[in-house]
Scaffold this motif. Structure first.
Motif, mmCIF file in Angstrom:
data_model
loop_
_atom_site.group_PDB
_atom_site.id
_atom_site.type_symbol
_atom_site.label_atom_id
_atom_site.label_comp_id
_atom_site.label_asym_id
_atom_site.label_seq_id
_atom_site.Cartn_x
_atom_site.Cartn_y
_atom_site.Cartn_z
ATOM 1 N N VAL A 123 33.940 53.819 45.990
ATOM 2 C CA VAL A 123 35.606 53.820 45.401
ATOM 3 C C VAL A 123 36.022 52.396 44.977
ATOM 4 O O VAL A 123 36.621 52.101 44.102
ATOM 5 N N LEU A 124 35.683 51.536 45.996
ATOM 6 C CA LEU A 124 36.111 50.179 46.000
ATOM 7 C C LEU A 124 35.406 49.485 44.656
ATOM 8 O O LEU A 124 35.760 48.798 43.899
ATOM 9 N N LYS A 125 34.136 49.720 44.621
ATOM 10 C CA LYS A 125 33.387 49.122 43.520
ATOM 11 C C LYS A 125 33.779 49.716 42.070
ATOM 12 O O LYS A 125 33.941 49.113 41.093
ATOM 13 N N GLU A 126 34.146 51.044 41.961
ATOM 14 C CA GLU A 126 34.537 51.638 40.755
ATOM 15 C C GLU A 126 35.933 51.147 40.441
ATOM 16 O O GLU A 126 36.338 50.773 39.184
ATOM 17 N N PHE A 127 36.796 51.004 41.453
ATOM 18 C CA PHE A 127 38.326 50.264 41.425
ATOM 19 C C PHE A 127 38.036 48.956 40.610
ATOM 20 O O PHE A 127 38.569 48.545 39.897
ATOM 21 N N SER A 128 37.154 47.946 41.421
ATOM 22 C CA SER A 128 36.938 46.645 41.005
ATOM 23 C C SER A 128 36.611 46.438 39.673
ATOM 24 O O SER A 128 36.934 45.749 38.918
ATOM 25 N N ASP A 129 35.526 47.399 39.180
ATOM 26 C CA ASP A 129 35.080 47.334 37.999
ATOM 27 C C ASP A 129 36.019 47.853 36.752
ATOM 28 O O ASP A 129 35.900 47.244 35.821
ATOM 29 N N ASN A 130 37.090 48.568 37.372
ATOM 30 C CA ASN A 130 38.017 48.990 36.214
ATOM 31 C C ASN A 130 39.336 47.944 36.373
ATOM 32 O O ASN A 130 40.220 47.952 35.147
ATOM 33 N N LEU A 131 39.476 47.116 37.242
ATOM 34 C CA LEU A 131 40.661 46.043 37.245
ATOM 35 C C LEU A 131 40.060 44.777 36.829
ATOM 36 O O LEU A 131 39.137 44.336 36.903
ATOM 37 N N GLY A 132 41.078 44.325 36.007
ATOM 38 C CA GLY A 132 40.919 42.882 35.804
ATOM 39 C C GLY A 132 42.090 42.011 35.547
ATOM 40 O O GLY A 132 43.107 42.563 35.263
ATOM 41 N N ILE A 133 42.211 40.870 36.281
ATOM 42 C CA ILE A 133 43.375 39.848 36.466
ATOM 43 C C ILE A 133 42.903 38.605 36.074
ATOM 44 O O ILE A 133 41.904 37.959 36.587
ATOM 45 N N VAL A 134 43.620 38.126 34.948
ATOM 46 C CA VAL A 134 43.013 36.757 34.253
ATOM 47 C C VAL A 134 44.355 36.066 34.003
ATOM 48 O O VAL A 134 45.404 36.633 33.889
ATOM 49 N N HIS A 135 44.163 34.540 34.052
ATOM 50 C CA HIS A 135 45.081 33.698 33.770
ATOM 51 C C HIS A 135 45.119 33.414 32.330
ATOM 52 O O HIS A 135 44.113 32.808 31.889
ATOM 53 N N ASN A 136 45.674 33.740 31.489
ATOM 54 C CA ASN A 136 45.761 33.654 29.938
ATOM 55 C C ASN A 136 46.029 32.052 29.694
ATOM 56 O O ASN A 136 46.537 31.476 30.504
ATOM 57 N N ASP A 137 45.775 31.784 28.419
ATOM 58 C CA ASP A 137 46.312 30.570 27.870
ATOM 59 C C ASP A 137 47.709 29.961 27.653
ATOM 60 O O ASP A 137 48.200 28.898 27.438
ATOM 61 N N ARG A 138 48.476 30.902 28.084
ATOM 62 C CA ARG A 138 50.001 31.020 28.021
ATOM 63 C C ARG A 138 50.552 30.752 29.355
ATOM 64 O O ARG A 138 51.848 30.912 29.651
ATOM 65 N N ASP A 139 49.733 30.464 30.412
ATOM 66 C CA ASP A 139 50.266 30.195 31.960
ATOM 67 C C ASP A 139 50.693 31.534 32.432
ATOM 68 O O ASP A 139 51.852 31.571 33.367
ATOM 69 N N ALA A 140 50.383 32.829 31.856
ATOM 70 C CA ALA A 140 50.924 34.224 32.508
ATOM 71 C C ALA A 140 49.702 34.911 33.127
ATOM 72 O O ALA A 140 48.306 34.680 32.729
ATOM 73 N N ILE A 141 49.857 35.919 33.712
ATOM 74 C CA ILE A 141 48.696 36.433 34.367
ATOM 75 C C ILE A 141 48.713 38.170 33.626
ATOM 76 O O ILE A 141 49.721 38.801 33.329
ATOM 77 N N GLU A 142 47.564 38.270 33.208
ATOM 78 C CA GLU A 142 47.208 39.576 32.490
ATOM 79 C C GLU A 142 46.577 40.693 33.504
ATOM 80 O O GLU A 142 45.237 40.232 33.797
ATOM 81 N N LEU A 143 47.129 41.588 33.959
ATOM 82 C CA LEU A 143 46.610 42.634 34.676
ATOM 83 C C LEU A 143 46.188 43.852 34.036
ATOM 84 O O LEU A 143 47.118 44.454 33.418
#
Length: 360
Positions: A123-143
């Protein structure tokens, strides 16, 4: 031994000789890939965008320095360390376990009941595969979170933002508690000193008989001048000289019997001025300390958000994947390439057999 050479131009006749087999292989691949792609569930993507702020902006010890600084501290941060901290929190295992438990993802992912290592890892692997947290080029976080249930994907993304905000606040919560305790101790210290100084001022007023320096000084000077003038006049004849002398002594000497007299007034004036200034200073500091403490306590209880939500996650209106046409097209191209490679190797083998190399 004669070894024939092959080139791209020679593939045409080879494919033409094996076109029926290649056609069947490509057609079968198209059919199978079409069935498989139709069986794949639609995956929806929901994205929340937020900007982290500096957690020190809500520290009680810095909240009330002045209005300009407060406005500056409440502005958006976007510092590299704030962005990295938020991403690390979002990717941490405790946050993942909290969300998994909240939305019962063990049942949703059909991995089995919790408590088993294999189930927990799955379940942790499935959850991690579906989750994405990145820092975009406008200094914001996209979750971003993906799931076959578009409502669940949006709810998980919004819950993740809330949990990240809570954990981010908790990082400085103990420090803010300590600072609040310091403000409380400062207020109690000033309050104790203010009460002691006020009692000392009252005691000094009683001891010296001084209750109003300015008015009392004017009254005493007027009485002394008038008494002394009357005494001088009485000494010229026709007056109570002895009585006026006693009255003048009572006004000017501490042993004259008067509670209010010039000698004690002069002795106590400096002490009373010092005590009065001390009490006034402590009073102003006490009022300021109390206001700061109350505001700091309100700030701590208010739990000011450590992030600024630019966009909350909404259920997607169209699927994110799979791309069924690309799956079918890709499988056909791969099957065609493998088929061509296979028949080419087969032709190469047939032309290089020993019996094929012997002259007729």
């Amino acid at each position: 031994m004669f070894v024939p050479s092959f080139s791209l131009l020679s593939l045409g006749p080879i494919i033409n000789r094996w076109k029926r087999l290649v056609g069947w292989a490509v057609g079968l691949a198209a059919l199978v890939s079409l069935v498989v792609s139709l069986l794949l569930p639609n995956i929806y993507r929901s994205t929340a965008i937020f900007i982290p702020t500096n957690p020190q902006a809500a520290d009680p010890d810095r909240l009330l320095e002045d209005n300009a600084q407060v406005r500056g501290k409440l502005e958006l941060g976007g510092r590299a360390e704030d962005l990295d901290r938020v991403i690390s929190i979002g990717e941490s295992q405790p946050v993942a376990e909290l969300i998994i438990k909240k939305f019962d993802l063990y049942r949703h992912y059909k991995v089995g009941p919790p408590g088993d290592d294999d189930h927990d890892n799955a379940v942790l692997k499935e959850f991690s595969d579906n989750l994405g947290i990145v820092h975009n080029d406008r200094d914001a976080i996209e979750l971003t979170f993906m799931d076959k249930d578009k409502n669940l994907a949006a709810n998980v993304a919004n819950a993740m933002v809330h949990v990240i905000d809570s954990v981010n606040q908790q990082l400085t919560f103990e420090n803010r508690r300590t600072v609040l305790d310091l403000h409380r101790k400062r207020y109690e210290f000033l309050n104790t000193n203010f009460e002691r100084s006020r009692r000392e001022l009252v005691k000094a007023r009683r001891h010296y008989g001084i209750y109003g320096l300015e008015m009392q000084g004017r009254y005493m000077a007027k009485q002394i001048i008038e008494t002394e003038a009357a005494l001088r006049k009485a000494e010229g004849g026709g007056g109570d000289v002895a009585g006026l002398r006693r009255a003048l002594r009572g006004l000017t000497r501490a042993d004259g019997g008067n509670v209010i007299n010039l000698e004690r007034f002069v002795q106590g004036a400096d002490s009373l001025n010092m005590f009065a200034n001390r009490v006034a200073d402590l009073g102003s500091r006490l009022v300021s300390a109390r206001a700061t403490y109350e505001s700091a306590e309100l700030t701590l209880k208010g739990r000011i958000s450590s992030i600024y939500k630019v966009q909350k996650a909404y259920p997607a209106t169209r699927k994110s994947k799979p791309f069924r046409s690309l799956i079918v097209l890709g499988s056909m191209l791969v099957t065609f390439a493998l088929s061509v490679a296979f028949i080419t190797l087969l032709e190469f083998y047939r032309h290089n057999r020993p019996d094929a190399a012997q002259p007729a």
